[in-house]
Scaffold this motif. Structure first.
Motif, mmCIF file in Angstrom:
data_model
loop_
_atom_site.group_PDB
_atom_site.id
_atom_site.type_symbol
_atom_site.label_atom_id
_atom_site.label_comp_id
_atom_site.label_asym_id
_atom_site.label_seq_id
_atom_site.Cartn_x
_atom_site.Cartn_y
_atom_site.Cartn_z
ATOM 1 N N UNK A 1 0.842 -1.200 0.000
ATOM 2 C CA UNK A 1 0.000 0.000 0.000
ATOM 3 C C UNK A 1 0.873 1.245 0.000
ATOM 4 N N UNK A 2 0.576 2.163 -0.908
ATOM 5 C CA UNK A 2 1.342 3.411 -0.988
ATOM 6 C C UNK A 2 0.734 4.418 -0.015
ATOM 7 N N UNK A 3 1.225 4.386 1.213
ATOM 8 C CA UNK A 3 0.698 5.290 2.231
ATOM 9 C C UNK A 3 1.091 6.743 1.990
ATOM 10 N N UNK A 4 2.113 6.982 1.166
ATOM 11 C CA UNK A 4 2.521 8.361 0.914
ATOM 12 C C UNK A 4 1.455 9.142 0.145
ATOM 13 N N UNK B 1 -0.742 9.839 3.572
ATOM 14 C CA UNK B 1 -0.038 10.391 4.729
ATOM 15 C C UNK B 1 1.120 11.252 4.234
ATOM 16 N N UNK B 2 1.352 12.386 4.907
ATOM 17 C CA UNK B 2 2.439 13.268 4.505
ATOM 18 C C UNK B 2 3.803 12.602 4.606
ATOM 19 N N UNK B 3 4.055 11.934 5.730
ATOM 20 C CA UNK B 3 5.355 11.302 5.942
ATOM 21 C C UNK B 3 5.136 9.873 6.451
ATOM 22 N N UNK B 4 5.020 8.908 5.551
ATOM 23 C CA UNK B 4 4.716 7.538 5.971
ATOM 24 C C UNK B 4 5.850 6.862 6.749
ATOM 25 N N UNK C 1 3.210 7.498 11.017
ATOM 26 C CA UNK C 1 2.901 6.707 9.819
ATOM 27 C C UNK C 1 3.086 5.223 10.061
ATOM 28 N N UNK C 2 4.151 4.855 10.769
ATOM 29 C CA UNK C 2 4.395 3.442 11.112
ATOM 30 C C UNK C 2 3.312 2.915 12.051
#
Length: 86
Positions: free
Chosen positions: A39-42, A45-48, A53-54
Motif C-alpha cells: 500500500x502506498x501510504x505516501x 499520509x504526509x510522511x509515511x 505513519x508506522x
C-alpha cells in the motif's frame, strides 16, 4: 462420566479454542501486515516513514487482521455446527 470428567473436558475444549483463536488472529495480523506493505501510504499520509505513519500501518494491520480472523473463526464454528442439522 462423572462431574469432574465433564469439567475437565469442557475446560480442555475452551483452552484449545482459545489457543486456536490466538494463533489464527496472529497469523491474520501478520498476513495483513505483509499485504499492507504494498500500500502506498505516501498518497494518504504526509510522511509515511514517521513514527505516526508506522503506527498507522501497524494499527491498520491489527484491525484488518482481526476482522479476517473473526471471519475465519466464525466460519470454523459455523461449519462445526452444521453437523447438528442432520
Amino acid at each position: 462420566m462423572n462431574h469432574q470428567d465433564i469439567s475437565n473436558t469442557v475446560t480442555s475444549a475452551v483452552g484449545v479454542n482459545g489457543f486456536i483463536s490466538i494463533v489464527v488472529t496472529l497469523i491474520c495480523i501478520a498476513l495483513a501486515w505483509w499485504a499492507l506493505q504494498t500500500l502506498k501510504l505516501d498518497l494518504v499520509i504526509r510522511n509515511p516513514k514517521s513514527p505516526q505513519g508506522r503506527l498507522l500501518h501497524v494499527l491498520l494491520a491489527v484491525v484488518l487482521g482481526r476482522f479476517v480472523a473473526d471471519f475465519l473463526i466464525d466460519y470454523l464454528i459455523w461449519s462445526q455446527m452444521i453437523r447438528y442439522i442432520f
